[in-house]
Write a protein that holds these residues in place. Structure first.
Motif, PDB file in Angstrom:
ATOM      1  N   MET A   1     -81.684   0.240  50.402  1.00  0.00           N
ATOM      2  CA  MET A   1     -81.275  -0.148  51.743  1.00  0.00           C
ATOM      3  C   MET A   1     -81.777   0.879  52.746  1.00  0.00           C
ATOM      4  O   MET A   1     -81.659   2.081  52.519  1.00  0.00           O
ATOM      5  N   SER A   2     -82.330   0.406  53.865  1.00  0.00           N
ATOM      6  CA  SER A   2     -82.863   1.352  54.845  1.00  0.00           C
ATOM      7  C   SER A   2     -81.723   1.991  55.634  1.00  0.00           C
ATOM      8  O   SER A   2     -80.659   1.421  55.796  1.00  0.00           O
ATOM      9  N   HIS A   3     -81.991   3.186  56.110  1.00  0.00           N
ATOM     10  CA  HIS A   3     -80.976   3.956  56.812  1.00  0.00           C
ATOM     11  C   HIS A   3     -81.123   3.761  58.315  1.00  0.00           C
ATOM     12  O   HIS A   3     -82.213   3.865  58.862  1.00  0.00           O
ATOM     13  N   HIS A   4     -80.010   3.454  58.981  1.00  0.00           N
ATOM     14  CA  HIS A   4     -80.029   3.323  60.440  1.00  0.00           C
ATOM     15  C   HIS A   4     -79.144   4.399  61.052  1.00  0.00           C
ATOM     16  O   HIS A   4     -78.142   4.794  60.464  1.00  0.00           O
ATOM     17  N   ALA A   5     -79.505   4.808  62.279  1.00  0.00           N
ATOM     18  CA  ALA A   5     -78.662   5.751  63.019  1.00  0.00           C
ATOM     19  C   ALA A   5     -77.299   5.117  63.266  1.00  0.00           C
ATOM     20  O   ALA A   5     -77.180   3.902  63.413  1.00  0.00           O
ATOM     21  N   ASP A   6     -76.287   5.943  63.317  1.00  0.00           N
ATOM     22  CA  ASP A   6     -74.942   5.489  63.643  1.00  0.00           C
ATOM     23  C   ASP A   6     -74.949   4.824  65.028  1.00  0.00           C
ATOM     24  O   ASP A   6     -75.462   5.419  65.992  1.00  0.00           O
ATOM     25  N   ARG A  11     -75.999   4.776  70.803  1.00  0.00           N
ATOM     26  CA  ARG A  11     -75.666   4.363  72.172  1.00  0.00           C
ATOM     27  C   ARG A  11     -75.557   5.579  73.092  1.00  0.00           C
ATOM     28  O   ARG A  11     -76.078   5.570  74.214  1.00  0.00           O
ATOM     29  N   ALA A  12     -74.899   6.622  72.609  1.00  0.00           N
ATOM     30  CA  ALA A  12     -74.712   7.822  73.440  1.00  0.00           C
ATOM     31  C   ALA A  12     -76.051   8.502  73.718  1.00  0.00           C
ATOM     32  O   ALA A  12     -76.329   8.931  74.850  1.00  0.00           O
ATOM     33  N   ALA A  13     -76.901   8.580  72.701  1.00  0.00           N
ATOM     34  CA  ALA A  13     -78.205   9.229  72.895  1.00  0.00           C
ATOM     35  C   ALA A  13     -79.084   8.398  73.827  1.00  0.00           C
ATOM     36  O   ALA A  13     -79.731   8.928  74.744  1.00  0.00           O
ATOM     37  N   ALA A  14     -79.086   7.076  73.609  1.00  0.00           N
ATOM     38  CA  ALA A  14     -79.920   6.202  74.445  1.00  0.00           C
ATOM     39  C   ALA A  14     -79.472   6.252  75.902  1.00  0.00           C
ATOM     40  O   ALA A  14     -80.292   6.122  76.825  1.00  0.00           O
TER      41      ALA A  14
END
Ligand SMILES: Cc1cc2nc3c(=O)[nH]c(=O)nc-3n(C[C@H](O)[C@H](O)[C@H](O)COP(=O)(O)O)c2cc1C
Length: 175
Positions: A1-6, A11-14
């Motif tokens: 399974m590929s890993h996604h950012a939390d 949202r906070a970083a974007a």
């Protein structure tokens, strides 16, 4: 399974990428205006003049998908109420829209307006990138509305001149 950012961290970083705020408008099946607030607007190329917006499936998405036309209205700092209106209410009814520029729905108080024809789409998760060639555009002076850290902001920071510590390249930008 590929890993996604939390998602919350993403949202906070974007949200630290400060943007302007636009209202993307189009026409529904009856020809009535629909619109939504969008900060995913990006210029893509100069020749031909090309932009894109990334829209989630919804009323405006449906209208743009059907008509293959949309307008991008860049909001002024004074127009936070319009930004809020189009972020919550899918209907453009009651909003100050003007039919001009070959049938595109334009907000007269926008500091820039782009009338676009969709030339390509890219489906990503529940969004579609609508890449549009710009058929007409206008601008007028005014302070822009900004969006940063999930808040509307007004105005501009101070200009950074070439001689200042933060130099920038004179050439090489697409726009
Ligand atoms: C500042 C701001 C920027 C937004 N940018 C986008 C965007 O680029 N794409 C998107 O799909 N939704 C964006 N939204 C959310 C839509 O404005 C909102 O979901 C809207 O009600 C959708 O309208 P619709 O039902 O006509 O699709 C943004 C909201 C805000 C407040």
């Amino acid at each position: 399974m590929s890993h996604h950012a939390d998602p919350a961290r993403f949202r906070a970083a974007a949200s630290r990428f400060s943007t302007g705020v636009t209202v993307v408008t189009s026409s529904d099946a009856e020809g009535a205006p629909v619109g939504m607030t969008a900060n995913s607007f990006t210029t893509v190329s100069m020749q031909p003049p090309t932009v894109l917006v990334s829209l989630k499936r919804g009323r405006t998405w449906q209208a743009v998908s059907t008509t293959r036309r949309y307008a991008v209205n860049v909001l002024a700092a004074d127009d936070v109420a319009i930004g809020r209106h189009f972020a919550g209410a899918a209907m453009a009814q009651g909003a100050p829209v003007l039919d001009a520029c070959d049938g595109f729905f334009l907000l007269p108080q926008a500091i820039a307006q782009f009338g676009c024809e969709v030339v390509s789409t890219v489906e990503i998760a529940d969004h579609t990138l609508f890449i549009g060639e710009v058929r007409c555009c206008h601008h007028q002076d005014g302070l822009p509305l900004a969006f940063y850290a999930s808040r509307f902001r007004s105005g501009l920071g101070a200009e950074i001149r070439p001689g200042d510590a933060m130099a920038y390249p004179a050439e090489g930008w697409s726009v």
